[in-house]
Design a protein around this motif. Structure first.
Motif, PDB file in Angstrom:
ATOM      1  N   ASP A  69       0.812  -1.217   0.000  1.00  0.00           N
ATOM      2  CA  ASP A  69       0.000   0.000   0.000  1.00  0.00           C
ATOM      3  C   ASP A  69       0.847   1.269   0.000  1.00  0.00           C
ATOM      4  O   ASP A  69       0.422   2.292  -0.532  1.00  0.00           O
ATOM      5  N   TYR A  70       2.064   1.236   0.561  1.00  0.00           N
ATOM      6  CA  TYR A  70       2.921   2.424   0.558  1.00  0.00           C
ATOM      7  C   TYR A  70       3.518   2.648  -0.835  1.00  0.00           C
ATOM      8  O   TYR A  70       3.219   3.638  -1.507  1.00  0.00           O
ATOM      9  N   PHE A  71       4.351   1.712  -1.277  1.00  0.00           N
ATOM     10  CA  PHE A  71       5.001   1.868  -2.578  1.00  0.00           C
ATOM     11  C   PHE A  71       3.987   1.784  -3.718  1.00  0.00           C
ATOM     12  O   PHE A  71       4.145   2.449  -4.743  1.00  0.00           O
ATOM     13  N   GLY A  72       2.955   0.983  -3.533  1.00  0.00           N
ATOM     14  CA  GLY A  72       1.943   0.841  -4.579  1.00  0.00           C
ATOM     15  C   GLY A  72       1.242   2.145  -4.886  1.00  0.00           C
ATOM     16  O   GLY A  72       0.960   2.452  -6.048  1.00  0.00           O
ATOM     17  N   LEU A  73       0.962   2.929  -3.843  1.00  0.00           N
ATOM     18  CA  LEU A  73       0.300   4.222  -4.062  1.00  0.00           C
ATOM     19  C   LEU A  73       1.189   5.174  -4.862  1.00  0.00           C
ATOM     20  O   LEU A  73       0.720   5.874  -5.761  1.00  0.00           O
ATOM     21  N   ILE A  74       2.479   5.190  -4.544  1.00  0.00           N
ATOM     22  CA  ILE A  74       3.396   6.072  -5.275  1.00  0.00           C
ATOM     23  C   ILE A  74       3.532   5.626  -6.725  1.00  0.00           C
ATOM     24  O   ILE A  74       3.423   6.439  -7.651  1.00  0.00           O
ATOM     25  N   VAL A  75       3.764   4.328  -6.932  1.00  0.00           N
ATOM     26  CA  VAL A  75       3.957   3.818  -8.283  1.00  0.00           C
ATOM     27  C   VAL A  75       2.706   4.019  -9.125  1.00  0.00           C
ATOM     28  O   VAL A  75       2.788   4.439 -10.289  1.00  0.00           O
ATOM     29  N   SER A  76       1.542   3.724  -8.575  1.00  0.00           N
ATOM     30  CA  SER A  76       0.295   3.911  -9.329  1.00  0.00           C
ATOM     31  C   SER A  76       0.133   5.355  -9.769  1.00  0.00           C
ATOM     32  O   SER A  76      -0.279   5.635 -10.903  1.00  0.00           O
ATOM     33  N   SER A  77       0.467   6.277  -8.881  1.00  0.00           N
ATOM     34  CA  SER A  77       0.356   7.692  -9.220  1.00  0.00           C
ATOM     35  C   SER A  77       1.338   8.082 -10.314  1.00  0.00           C
ATOM     36  O   SER A  77       0.999   8.853 -11.226  1.00  0.00           O
ATOM     37  N   VAL A  78       2.566   7.556 -10.247  1.00  0.00           N
ATOM     38  CA  VAL A  78       3.560   7.835 -11.293  1.00  0.00           C
ATOM     39  C   VAL A  78       3.055   7.338 -12.642  1.00  0.00           C
ATOM     40  O   VAL A  78       3.098   8.057 -13.654  1.00  0.00           O
ATOM     41  N   VAL A  79       2.559   6.108 -12.677  1.00  0.00           N
ATOM     42  CA  VAL A  79       2.094   5.514 -13.931  1.00  0.00           C
ATOM     43  C   VAL A  79       0.916   6.296 -14.496  1.00  0.00           C
ATOM     44  O   VAL A  79       0.876   6.625 -15.691  1.00  0.00           O
ATOM     45  N   GLU A  80      -0.064   6.611 -13.654  1.00  0.00           N
ATOM     46  CA  GLU A  80      -1.245   7.330 -14.120  1.00  0.00           C
ATOM     47  C   GLU A  80      -0.883   8.709 -14.654  1.00  0.00           C
ATOM     48  O   GLU A  80      -1.403   9.142 -15.692  1.00  0.00           O
ATOM     49  N   THR A  81       0.028   9.399 -13.968  1.00  0.00           N
ATOM     50  CA  THR A  81       0.405  10.755 -14.399  1.00  0.00           C
ATOM     51  C   THR A  81       1.210  10.697 -15.688  1.00  0.00           C
ATOM     52  O   THR A  81       1.014  11.530 -16.593  1.00  0.00           O
ATOM     53  N   ALA A  82       2.119   9.737 -15.800  1.00  0.00           N
ATOM     54  CA  ALA A  82       2.900   9.602 -17.033  1.00  0.00           C
ATOM     55  C   ALA A  82       1.991   9.316 -18.222  1.00  0.00           C
ATOM     56  O   ALA A  82       2.132   9.918 -19.297  1.00  0.00           O
ATOM     57  N   GLU A  83       1.041   8.413 -18.036  1.00  0.00           N
ATOM     58  CA  GLU A  83       0.137   8.072 -19.134  1.00  0.00           C
ATOM     59  C   GLU A  83      -0.778   9.243 -19.477  1.00  0.00           C
ATOM     60  O   GLU A  83      -1.150   9.428 -20.644  1.00  0.00           O
ATOM     61  N   LEU A  84      -1.112  10.049 -18.481  1.00  0.00           N
ATOM     62  CA  LEU A  84      -1.914  11.242 -18.733  1.00  0.00           C
ATOM     63  C   LEU A  84      -1.196  12.191 -19.695  1.00  0.00           C
ATOM     64  O   LEU A  84      -1.831  12.871 -20.499  1.00  0.00           O
ATOM     65  N   HIS A  85       0.127  12.190 -19.622  1.00  0.00           N
ATOM     66  CA  HIS A  85       0.936  13.037 -20.507  1.00  0.00           C
ATOM     67  C   HIS A  85       1.369  12.297 -21.770  1.00  0.00           C
ATOM     68  O   HIS A  85       2.226  12.775 -22.505  1.00  0.00           O
ATOM     69  N   GLY A  86       0.786  11.123 -22.007  1.00  0.00           N
ATOM     70  CA  GLY A  86       1.061  10.395 -23.233  1.00  0.00           C
ATOM     71  C   GLY A  86       2.338   9.594 -23.240  1.00  0.00           C
ATOM     72  O   GLY A  86       2.782   9.141 -24.300  1.00  0.00           O
ATOM     73  N   MET A  87       2.944   9.385 -22.083  1.00  0.00           N
ATOM     74  CA  MET A  87       4.191   8.627 -22.032  1.00  0.00           C
ATOM     75  C   MET A  87       3.914   7.178 -21.644  1.00  0.00           C
ATOM     76  O   MET A  87       3.044   6.893 -20.827  1.00  0.00           O
ATOM     77  N   SER A  88       4.672   6.273 -22.229  1.00  0.00           N
ATOM     78  CA  SER A  88       4.622   4.878 -21.823  1.00  0.00           C
ATOM     79  C   SER A  88       5.501   4.695 -20.592  1.00  0.00           C
ATOM     80  O   SER A  88       6.359   5.521 -20.286  1.00  0.00           O
ATOM     81  N   VAL A  89       5.286   3.587 -19.885  1.00  0.00           N
ATOM     82  CA  VAL A  89       6.027   3.321 -18.658  1.00  0.00           C
ATOM     83  C   VAL A  89       6.731   1.976 -18.763  1.00  0.00           C
ATOM     84  O   VAL A  89       6.134   0.983 -19.188  1.00  0.00           O
ATOM     85  N   MET A  90       8.003   1.965 -18.403  1.00  0.00           N
ATOM     86  CA  MET A  90       8.761   0.720 -18.295  1.00  0.00           C
ATOM     87  C   MET A  90       8.998   0.476 -16.811  1.00  0.00           C
ATOM     88  O   MET A  90       9.668   1.271 -16.146  1.00  0.00           O
TER      89      MET A  90
END
Length: 333
Positions: A69-90
């Motif tokens: 729940d700690y790291f998952g919240l940060i990672v999920s937010s990173v992925v969602e924000t990156a995709e919002l800007h049209g970037m893919s995530v590795m």
């Protein structure tokens, strides 16, 4: 690896100020048509796309820990924000990613424009190498104090811990046990300093017998440390944990000894993850803006990719004390 164009390059090529280039790139209306055309023409010549994604743009996300729940919240937010800007995530995440470091090869990976590194275990030298190769990256929740010119974002750990201990001191607690995290983590230093400050301001130096440190901040190690503290001849009237998971371990140790929380013992955590609201009683804790850490990291990364200068390289986001039912005045009051 060819150097990517920066906003300064656009200003120089088009013969206008950086501020004017910024207004053009952000679509502001108060720019003369001829000036706008000149800036956009220069952008085309230099291959500029201002940090906005094009096909093949990838942000590398490293989090070599279990995505709880700690790291998952940060990672999920990173992925969602990156995709919002049209970037893919590795993704490079989970305990399986804790082996060989991928950082030295990052600047040469095709399509990877930048990276978000969450609590990276790599030595400072690896981060300096990325910086020297002009590879854009942002460190979230750095394990050790980052170099001055490496972009990092974290929560205000000192302020949060200080507010929590001030709450306990205000309730009348003077003998408070502290269960800290891994000694080598800089966040542990910040929280520990915050915890002891209100006590020192009262002229109380916390005795070493009331301090414990764990190698991994989880429920099991919190339980073991709490058992040691609660079995002292003169046990503490309150216990604070490095995080909420340690606080859960404290609650278990208290229950095993027939101690009522908070009537006999006050307990507090840090982070305000879901488990803090699933305990009985619910935990007093310090809320970290975990999702905002992820969003801010991507925002800062995009600015770096776009060639913008960052005036603030080390950013701390405010924390918030959340008082629930696990803290009360000590039993003698």
């Amino acid at each position: 690896m060819p150097r990517r164009a920066t906003i300064r390059d656009l200003a120089h090529r088009s013969g206008v100020s950086i501020a004017t280039v910024s207004r053009v790139l952000n679509g502001h209306a108060n720019v003369a048509a001829g000036t706008r055309d000149r800036v956009l023409h220069a952008a085309g010549q230099l291959g500029w796309h201002g940090g906005r994604a094009t096909d093949g743009d990838v942000v590398f996300v490293r989090c070599p820990y279990v995505l709880s729940d700690y790291f998952g919240l940060i990672v999920s937010s990173v992925v969602e924000t990156a995709e919002l800007h049209g970037m893919s995530v590795m993704m490079n995440a989970g305990k399986g990613a804790a082996g060989r470091s991928p950082l030295p090869a990052l600047p040469d990976r095709p399509g990877v424009r930048g990276a978000v590194l969450i609590l990276p275990p790599e030595p400072t030298e690896d981060l300096v190498m990325l910086r020297d190769r002009r590879f854009p990256f942002v460190v979230v929740d750095p394990r050790t104090a980052p170099p001055r010119d490496v972009v990092a974002i974290s929560s205000a750990h000192f302020a949060g811990a200080r507010s929590l201990m001030a709450h306990l001191v205000g309730l009348g607690h003077r003998r408070v046990g502290i269960i800290g995290g891994p000694r080598e983590w800089s966040v542990n230093d910040g929280r520990l300093a915050g915890y002891v400050t209100p006590l020192i301001e009262l002229g109380l130096l916390p005795p070493s017998e009331l301090l414990r440190f764990v190698t991994e901040p989880n429920e099991a190690q919190g339980h073991a440390a709490a058992c040691d503290l609660l079995d002292l001849p003169d046990p503490p009237t309150a216990l604070v944990g490095f995080n909420d998971k340690i606080a859960v371990g404290i609650l278990r140790a208290a229950a095993e000894r027939g101690l009522r929380v908070p009537a006999d013992l006050s307990v507090a955590g840090f982070d305000d993850i879901d488990v803090s609201r699933a305990t009985h009683p619910m935990l007093t804790t310090v809320r970290q803006p975990l999702a905002e850490l992820g969003r801010m990291a991507v925002t800062m990364l995009l600015r770096m990719i776009g060639g913008h200068e960052l005036d603030a390289l080390h950013v701390e986001l405010a924390t918030e004390l959340v008082v629930r039912d696990s803290t009360a005045p000590p039993p003698s009051m």
